[in-house]
Design an enzyme around this catalytic site. Structure first.
Site, PDB file in Angstrom:
ATOM      1  N   ARG A  46     -32.342   2.534 -27.974  1.00  0.00           N
ATOM      2  CA  ARG A  46     -31.116   1.958 -28.341  1.00  0.00           C
ATOM      3  C   ARG A  46     -31.941   0.423 -28.559  1.00  0.00           C
ATOM      4  NH1 ARG A  46     -32.022  -2.417 -25.026  1.00  0.00           N
ATOM      5  NH2 ARG A  46     -30.874  -1.140 -23.352  1.00  0.00           N
ATOM      6  N   TYR A  98     -11.846 -10.404 -45.090  1.00  0.00           N
ATOM      7  CA  TYR A  98     -11.319  -9.617 -44.117  1.00  0.00           C
ATOM      8  C   TYR A  98     -10.716 -10.083 -43.271  1.00  0.00           C
ATOM      9  CZ  TYR A  98     -11.043  -5.819 -40.860  1.00  0.00           C
ATOM     10  OH  TYR A  98     -10.450  -4.195 -39.668  1.00  0.00           O
ATOM     11  N   ASP A 170     -21.126 -10.750 -46.971  1.00  0.00           N
ATOM     12  CA  ASP A 170     -20.089  -9.741 -46.862  1.00  0.00           C
ATOM     13  C   ASP A 170     -20.692  -8.837 -48.047  1.00  0.00           C
ATOM     14  OD1 ASP A 170     -18.794  -7.055 -46.471  1.00  0.00           O
ATOM     15  OD2 ASP A 170     -17.737  -8.757 -44.850  1.00  0.00           O
ATOM     16  N   LYS A 195     -17.558   2.419 -45.142  1.00  0.00           N
ATOM     17  CA  LYS A 195     -16.786   2.530 -46.774  1.00  0.00           C
ATOM     18  C   LYS A 195     -17.266   2.889 -47.198  1.00  0.00           C
ATOM     19  CE  LYS A 195     -13.882  -0.110 -43.761  1.00  0.00           C
ATOM     20  NZ  LYS A 195     -14.269  -1.061 -43.187  1.00  0.00           N
TER      21      LYS A 195
HETATM   22  O1  P1T Z   1     -14.560  -1.629 -39.504  1.00  0.00           O
HETATM   23  P1  P1T Z   1     -15.557  -2.422 -40.141  1.00  0.00           P
HETATM   24  O2  P1T Z   1     -16.743  -1.373 -39.602  1.00  0.00           O
HETATM   25  O3  P1T Z   1     -15.793  -2.811 -38.530  1.00  0.00           O
HETATM   26  O4  P1T Z   1     -15.825  -3.129 -41.285  1.00  0.00           O
HETATM   27  C1  P1T Z   1     -15.327  -4.607 -40.639  1.00  0.00           C
HETATM   28  C2  P1T Z   1     -15.432  -4.981 -42.013  1.00  0.00           C
HETATM   29  C3  P1T Z   1     -16.023  -6.105 -42.806  1.00  0.00           C
HETATM   30  N1  P1T Z   1     -15.953  -6.606 -44.451  1.00  0.00           N
HETATM   31  C4  P1T Z   1     -14.807  -6.285 -44.880  1.00  0.00           C
HETATM   32  C5  P1T Z   1     -15.392  -6.876 -46.400  1.00  0.00           C
HETATM   33  C6  P1T Z   1     -14.727  -5.087 -44.568  1.00  0.00           C
HETATM   34  O5  P1T Z   1     -13.383  -4.509 -45.666  1.00  0.00           O
HETATM   35  C7  P1T Z   1     -14.554  -4.915 -42.883  1.00  0.00           C
HETATM   36  C8  P1T Z   1     -13.096  -3.779 -42.910  1.00  0.00           C
HETATM   37  N2  P1T Z   1     -12.400  -3.697 -43.093  1.00  0.00           N
HETATM   38  C9  P1T Z   1     -11.228  -2.473 -43.513  1.00  0.00           C
HETATM   39  C10 P1T Z   1     -11.313  -2.052 -42.558  1.00  0.00           C
HETATM   40  C11 P1T Z   1     -10.095  -2.554 -44.438  1.00  0.00           C
HETATM   41  O6  P1T Z   1      -8.779  -2.049 -44.300  1.00  0.00           O
HETATM   42  O7  P1T Z   1     -10.365  -3.611 -45.485  1.00  0.00           O
END
Ligand code: P1T
Length: 381
Positions: A46, A98, A170, A195
């Protein structure tokens, strides 16, 4: 070193124990000690894992930071940033973001006495007017999800710095190839590496990157103390994805530019949101702070009919109807019912996120095929 070289080489050396050129997946939960407290820098997985350490060095280099701290998802990374605050503090966040980021701030952190306010940041001066004595964190997302608005990172971070307020950007929609917020004055960069960074829609992962030693120490502490760490296999997949980040994002941006133009000229399409258009309100700022305009495009139909929008989203063949973005394959999505369903409808409408908005994550396929796919779908309404 230039970006493409850093993507492939930064932090990555042949494995010291075997010479393996590709970073091995250290699938272990613990490490042998020769006597109590005597070890090779690794005690428990961890806290440290060699596959994760290599990825963290690489990500720090891509964002021009000193430290990266990896998490099991983008939202776990956000959770760690917000744990830097205390009850009674306030987050000023951009009003288009988001849906999951919004949900965590309001429904999780709201219960712990943390207030979040969602404001228009597209005029930087407005941010200064909204700051209150309780404001401890400014949360920027740019380009925003899903309206593709642009926040002037340098201007907002300068205001925040003047008031001693922490900033987190972000950077998921841009990726480190297009935009580097630490260079523009941000304190923390967040990525949903699920992403563009991972790029192949096969792993969920998050990362924070900083260049302040004190902040790095606090975030490393939270990573270990709270434990939302990624597994070594996931770190390997992210490292593998990063090797082509620059190629993938470059192609996705080129394809998105062609598709945005096509949509803007289509008789059945209404407003098209893409920061590369000269008339986009954030175009000049995007030109200043981004290398290209990104692979995301959103649009409304002229009819504003949910039936028509549903038909378009259900009839594309190459664009898969799915949440997420930033993979090599193109996706089509309906923010109102999918990624942004947790934001109250009246708040969605205030930023132009209609019930019929369609979002595209443009992939790296041949653009001619993507155009044909959209053309077929639009001709069915
Ligand atoms: O899904 P995760 O890895 O926890 O990330 C969250 C997140 C954070 N910031 C932005 C700008 C994001 O677009 C996302 C996740 N977004 C999607 C799953 C989507 O389809 O927009």
């Amino acid at each position: 070193m230039k970006f493409a070289t850093r993507a492939i080489h930064a932090g990555i050396e042949p494995d010291p124990s075997t010479g393996a050129v590709m970073t091995p997946i250290y699938q272990t939960s613990t490490y042998a000690q020769t006597s109590p407290g005597e070890h090779k820098g690794y005690e428990y997985a961890r806290t440290q894992n060699p596959t994760r350490s290599v990825l963290e060095k690489n990500l720090a280099a891509l964002e021009n930071g000193t430290d990266a701290i990896c998490f099991s998802s983008g939202l776990a990374a956000q959770d760690a940033v917000i744990k830097l605050l205390s009850a009674g503090d306030e987050v000023l966040a951009v009003n288009d973001l988001y849906g999951g980021s919004y949900r965590q701030m309001v429904r999780v952190w709201g219960q712990w006495g943390l207030k979040s306010r969602f404001i228009d940041m597209y005029t930087a001066a407005n941010v200064e007017n909204e700051i209150s004595p309780a404001t401890k964190l400014i949360w920027i997302e740019t380009p925003t999800n899903p309206m593709l608005n642009i926040v002037d990172i340098a201007a907002v971070c300068a205001i925040a710095r003047k008031h001693g307020i922490l900033t987190c950007v972000d950077n998921t929609f841009a990726s480190p190839y297009l935009q580097n917020p630490l260079d523009l004055g941000a304190d923390i960069v967040l990525h949903s590496a699920t992403k563009y960074i991972g790029g192949h829609s096969d792993v969920v992962h998050g990362a924070l990157i900083v260049k302040d030693a004190g902040l790095a120490q606090r975030l490393h502490f939270l990573q270990n103390a709270c434990g939302a760490v990624p597994g070594p296999q996931d770190c390997f997949l992210i490292l593998r994805g990063i090797k082509t980040l620059h190629l993938r994002v470059q192609r996705a941006c080129e394809n998105a530019a062609v598709i945005a133009q096509y949509l803007a000229e289509h008789p059945k399409v209404g407003k098209v949101y893409w920061p590369g258009f000269p008339m986009h309100p954030g175009h000049e700022i995007a030109k200043k702070q981004m290398r290209m305009f990104g692979g995301m495009v959103a649009f409304d139909l002229k009819s504003n009919s949910l039936e028509d929008a549903t038909k378009v989203m259900s009839s594309t063949e190459l664009f898969t109807l799915a949440e997420s973005l930033g993979g090599v394959e193109s996706l089509i999505g309906h923010p109102a019912s999918m990624t942004h369903a947790s934001i109250p409808r009246e708040d969605r409408l205030k930023v132009g996120l209609t019930d019929t908005l369609i979002r595209l994550s443009v992939g790296v396929e041949d653009v001619e095929d993507l155009l044909e796919d959209l053309d077929n779908a639009l001709s069915g309404i």
